[in-house]
Write a protein that holds these residues in place. Structure first.
Motif, short mmCIF file in Angstrom:
data_model
loop_
_atom_site.label_atom_id
_atom_site.label_comp_id
_atom_site.label_asym_id
_atom_site.label_seq_id
_atom_site.Cartn_x
_atom_site.Cartn_y
_atom_site.Cartn_z
N GLY A 68 -29.47 -18.77 -8.29
CA GLY A 68 -30.82 -18.44 -7.84
C GLY A 68 -31.74 -19.64 -7.70
N LEU A 69 -31.37 -20.78 -8.28
CA LEU A 69 -32.23 -21.96 -8.23
C LEU A 69 -32.35 -22.50 -6.80
CD1 LEU A 69 -33.95 -24.03 -9.79
CD2 LEU A 69 -31.85 -25.37 -10.10
N ALA A 70 -31.25 -22.57 -6.09
CA ALA A 70 -31.29 -23.10 -4.72
C ALA A 70 -32.20 -22.27 -3.82
CB ALA A 70 -29.88 -23.15 -4.14
N GLN A 71 -32.22 -20.95 -4.04
CA GLN A 71 -33.07 -20.09 -3.21
C GLN A 71 -34.54 -20.38 -3.46
OE1 GLN A 71 -30.42 -19.12 -4.91
NE2 GLN A 71 -29.08 -18.08 -3.48
N VAL A 72 -34.91 -20.58 -4.72
CA VAL A 72 -36.31 -20.87 -5.04
C VAL A 72 -36.66 -22.26 -4.56
CG1 VAL A 72 -38.01 -21.14 -6.89
CG2 VAL A 72 -36.33 -19.29 -7.00
N ALA A 73 -35.78 -23.23 -4.80
CA ALA A 73 -36.04 -24.62 -4.39
C ALA A 73 -36.10 -24.75 -2.87
CB ALA A 73 -34.96 -25.54 -4.96
N GLY A 74 -35.43 -23.87 -2.16
CA GLY A 74 -35.40 -23.94 -0.71
C GLY A 74 -36.55 -23.23 -0.01
N ARG A 75 -37.41 -22.61 -0.78
CA ARG A 75 -38.56 -21.93 -0.17
C ARG A 75 -39.49 -22.93 0.49
NH1 ARG A 75 -40.35 -17.84 -5.07
NH2 ARG A 75 -38.45 -16.61 -5.06
N ALA A 76 -40.16 -22.49 1.51
CA ALA A 76 -41.16 -23.31 2.17
C ALA A 76 -42.39 -23.40 1.27
CB ALA A 76 -41.53 -22.71 3.51
N GLY A 77 -43.15 -24.45 1.47
CA GLY A 77 -44.39 -24.59 0.73
C GLY A 77 -44.26 -25.54 -0.44
N GLY A 78 -45.37 -25.73 -1.09
CA GLY A 78 -45.42 -26.69 -2.18
C GLY A 78 -45.99 -26.12 -3.45
N SER A 79 -45.75 -24.83 -3.69
CA SER A 79 -46.25 -24.25 -4.94
C SER A 79 -45.60 -24.96 -6.12
CB SER A 79 -45.94 -22.75 -5.00
OG SER A 79 -44.55 -22.55 -5.17
N ARG A 80 -46.21 -24.85 -7.27
CA ARG A 80 -45.65 -25.49 -8.45
C ARG A 80 -44.27 -24.93 -8.77
NH1 ARG A 80 -46.78 -25.32 -14.52
NH2 ARG A 80 -45.47 -27.06 -15.17
N LEU A 81 -44.08 -23.64 -8.57
CA LEU A 81 -42.78 -23.03 -8.81
C LEU A 81 -41.71 -23.71 -7.97
CD1 LEU A 81 -41.01 -20.74 -10.02
CD2 LEU A 81 -41.62 -19.40 -7.99
N VAL A 82 -41.98 -23.89 -6.70
CA VAL A 82 -41.02 -24.51 -5.78
C VAL A 82 -40.79 -25.97 -6.15
CG1 VAL A 82 -40.59 -25.14 -3.37
CG2 VAL A 82 -41.49 -22.87 -3.93
N ARG A 83 -41.86 -26.69 -6.47
CA ARG A 83 -41.72 -28.10 -6.85
C ARG A 83 -40.86 -28.26 -8.10
NH1 ARG A 83 -47.34 -28.16 -6.33
NH2 ARG A 83 -47.51 -28.67 -8.55
N GLU A 84 -41.10 -27.43 -9.11
CA GLU A 84 -40.32 -27.53 -10.35
C GLU A 84 -38.87 -27.13 -10.12
OE1 GLU A 84 -41.32 -29.10 -12.89
OE2 GLU A 84 -43.48 -29.12 -12.56
N ALA A 85 -38.64 -26.14 -9.27
CA ALA A 85 -37.26 -25.75 -8.95
C ALA A 85 -36.54 -26.89 -8.24
CB ALA A 85 -37.26 -24.49 -8.09
N ARG A 86 -37.23 -27.57 -7.36
CA ARG A 86 -36.63 -28.71 -6.66
C ARG A 86 -36.31 -29.85 -7.63
NH1 ARG A 86 -40.80 -28.43 -1.57
NH2 ARG A 86 -39.77 -26.68 -0.53
N ARG A 87 -37.22 -30.09 -8.56
CA ARG A 87 -36.98 -31.15 -9.56
C ARG A 87 -35.73 -30.84 -10.39
NH1 ARG A 87 -41.19 -31.67 -13.48
NH2 ARG A 87 -40.07 -33.51 -14.14
N LEU A 88 -35.62 -29.60 -10.84
CA LEU A 88 -34.44 -29.23 -11.63
C LEU A 88 -33.18 -29.32 -10.80
CD1 LEU A 88 -33.08 -28.22 -14.17
CD2 LEU A 88 -33.73 -25.88 -13.52
N ARG A 89 -33.22 -28.86 -9.58
CA ARG A 89 -32.04 -28.95 -8.71
C ARG A 89 -31.61 -30.40 -8.53
NH1 ARG A 89 -32.66 -27.09 -2.62
NH2 ARG A 89 -33.96 -28.94 -2.73
#
Length: 99
Positions: free
Chosen positions: A73-94
């Motif tokens: 599920g991490l890749a799906q959250v990290a791959g979302r458009a936008g720059g919300s904190r949720l997406v940024r943190e998911a990208r950092r963990l990925r």
């Protein structure tokens, strides 16, 4: 188990996070990472309040122990458009998990 309890509202993530963060700072990064790696696949689709903070802690713990791999599920959250904190943190963990 923590993932299930937080996802269904039995536990508040905001009450669990300080204990996990304290354990990580005290040197239990491996145990904290194991707990978070099990909880995240359940929590990512539910997006409970405090999930960005949990992802931030997971990134710190994963980096500390050199964790690699995939969290469902991490890749799906990290791959979302936008720059919300949720997406940024998911990208950092990925990024950490990809090494």
């Amino acid at each position: 188990m923590i993932g299930d309890l937080c996802a269904d509202g039995t536990l508040k993530l905001s009450r669990v996070l300080p204990g996990l963060a304290g354990a990580q700072r005290a040197g239990a990064g491996c145990a904290v990472w194991q707990v978070l790696a099990a909880a995240l696949p359940v929590l990512l689709p539910e997006v409970p309040r405090g999930l960005p903070d949990l992802l931030e802690l997971a990134t710190v713990a994963a980096a500390q122990v050199g964790a690699r791999g995939n969290v469902p599920g991490l890749a799906q959250v990290a791959g979302r458009a936008g720059g919300s904190r949720l997406v940024r943190e998911a990208r950092r963990l990925r990024t950490v998990l990809e090494g």
